[in-house]
Design an enzyme around this catalytic site. Structure first.
Site, short mmCIF file in Angstrom:
data_model
loop_
_atom_site.label_atom_id
_atom_site.label_comp_id
_atom_site.label_asym_id
_atom_site.label_seq_id
_atom_site.Cartn_x
_atom_site.Cartn_y
_atom_site.Cartn_z
N PRO A 2 35.10 39.75 42.84
CA PRO A 2 35.01 40.87 43.23
C PRO A 2 35.34 41.24 44.66
O PRO A 2 34.93 40.66 45.63
CB PRO A 2 33.52 41.55 43.32
N GLU A 3 36.50 42.04 44.79
CA GLU A 3 37.38 42.48 46.21
C GLU A 3 37.10 43.98 46.35
O GLU A 3 36.24 44.43 45.42
CB GLU A 3 38.52 41.77 46.21
#
Length: 278
Positions: A2-3
């Site tokens: 997750p960014e």
DNA sequence: CGCATTTCCTGGTAGC
DNA sequence: TGCTACCAGGAAATGC
């Protein structure tokens, strides 16, 4: 992993569900530790908003506290209780009122965080405390970005991953953005020219926005709140594609390790810094 | 303080 | 088949 686009997707889904909800009880299933600090203070507080800074979800609470969630590598936030307990359930937040009334934080590798701090006190979260500007902030100009890059001798990719020049860029979108502008990941940050910095900021904005539109990139673990995969994996130009042809010039993409992270780049489109001045 | 290195974790996979 | 070894990586901790 997750960014910013994945965290923003989750934030948008949590916001209408959690805003204004009162926490009845929090259950910690993981071994206690600093990654899950302060959860005993949650009960009785109301979630006032669901915000985001970089990859951090920030939920101010009604009694001066703030719930901070970071998904790390494998963190997932979902409404729970429907089926049998998830395998790596770490934290469960029970809410008052209508269903769904249970927020579950599952995190296979436990790189994520789910904790409560005094509002705005990020002394135990140094990356959040020193986080760079939000990439979509209109006040964040190419000149400011260029100046930020000028402050570091680190490889530009490593510096981007530090979250200091700009918030929310991780391994996937760093590789994608650097490829788009033809900057080699090992280029010293301070050697990125003003014109390149302007293009790089625009590329970061473009790739993050396109990924948000696709609800993020699912490679393995990332899911939205409602269990969907993000579709941007299909549109990645370089990340994880070493040996494939560069979509721009056809040369085989290469892999190297930068700052301990797997890195894919095009040796033709992204000339090595030693050859930049020829 | 800045930067490099090490650590935390577990599922997946390569190799035998 | 079952074992071991190793790899992935965001952020914090540690070491200079």
């Amino acid at each position: 992993m997750p960014e910013l686009p994945e965290v923003e997707t989750v934030r948008r889904q949590l916001e209408p569900w959690l805003t204004g909800r009162r926490i009845e009880r929090v259950e910690l299933l993981a071994p206690p530790g600093p990654k899950y600090a302060g959860l005993e203070r949650a009960a009785g507080q109301t979630i006032e908003a669901v915000g985001r800074r970089g990859k951090f979800l920030l939920m101010p609470l009604s009694q001066g506290d703030e719930l901070v969630a970071h998904l790390g590598m494998t963190g997932v936030l979902t409404p729970g209780g429907a089926s049998e307990p998830a395998k790596h359930l770490r934290v469960a937040v029970e809410l008052e009122g209508r269903t769904p009334n249970r927020l579950e934080f599952t995190d296979t590798r436990r790189f994520g965080r789910f904790l409560i701090v005094r509002r705005g006190d990020y002394s135990n979260l140094p990356t959040l405390a020193a986080l760079g500007p939000e990439p979509f902030d209109d006040a964040f100009t190419p000149e400011l970005f260029h100046r930020a890059l000028g402050r570091s001798t680190m490889a530009v990719k490593t510096y981007l991953l530090s979250q200091r020049p700009v918030a929310g860029v991780g391994n996937i979108y760093a590789d994608e953005a650097l490829w788009r502008v033809g900057v080699h990941p090992l280029t010293p940050a301070a050697e990125v020219r003003a014109d390149e910095a302007a293009l790089l900021l625009q590329a970061i904005r473009d790739v993050l926005a396109a990924s948000i539109d696709a609800q993020g990139t699912t490679l393995n673990d990332y899911r939205t709140v409602y269990g969907q995969s993000g579709d941007y994996a299909d549109r990645l130009d370089v990340y994880g594609r070493a040996g494939h042809a560069c979509p721009r010039c056809g040369a085989p993409l290469q892999r190297l390790v930068v700052g301990g992270r797997g890195t894919t780049f095009c040796p033709d489109c992204q000339p090595h810094p030693d050859r930049r001045h020829q």
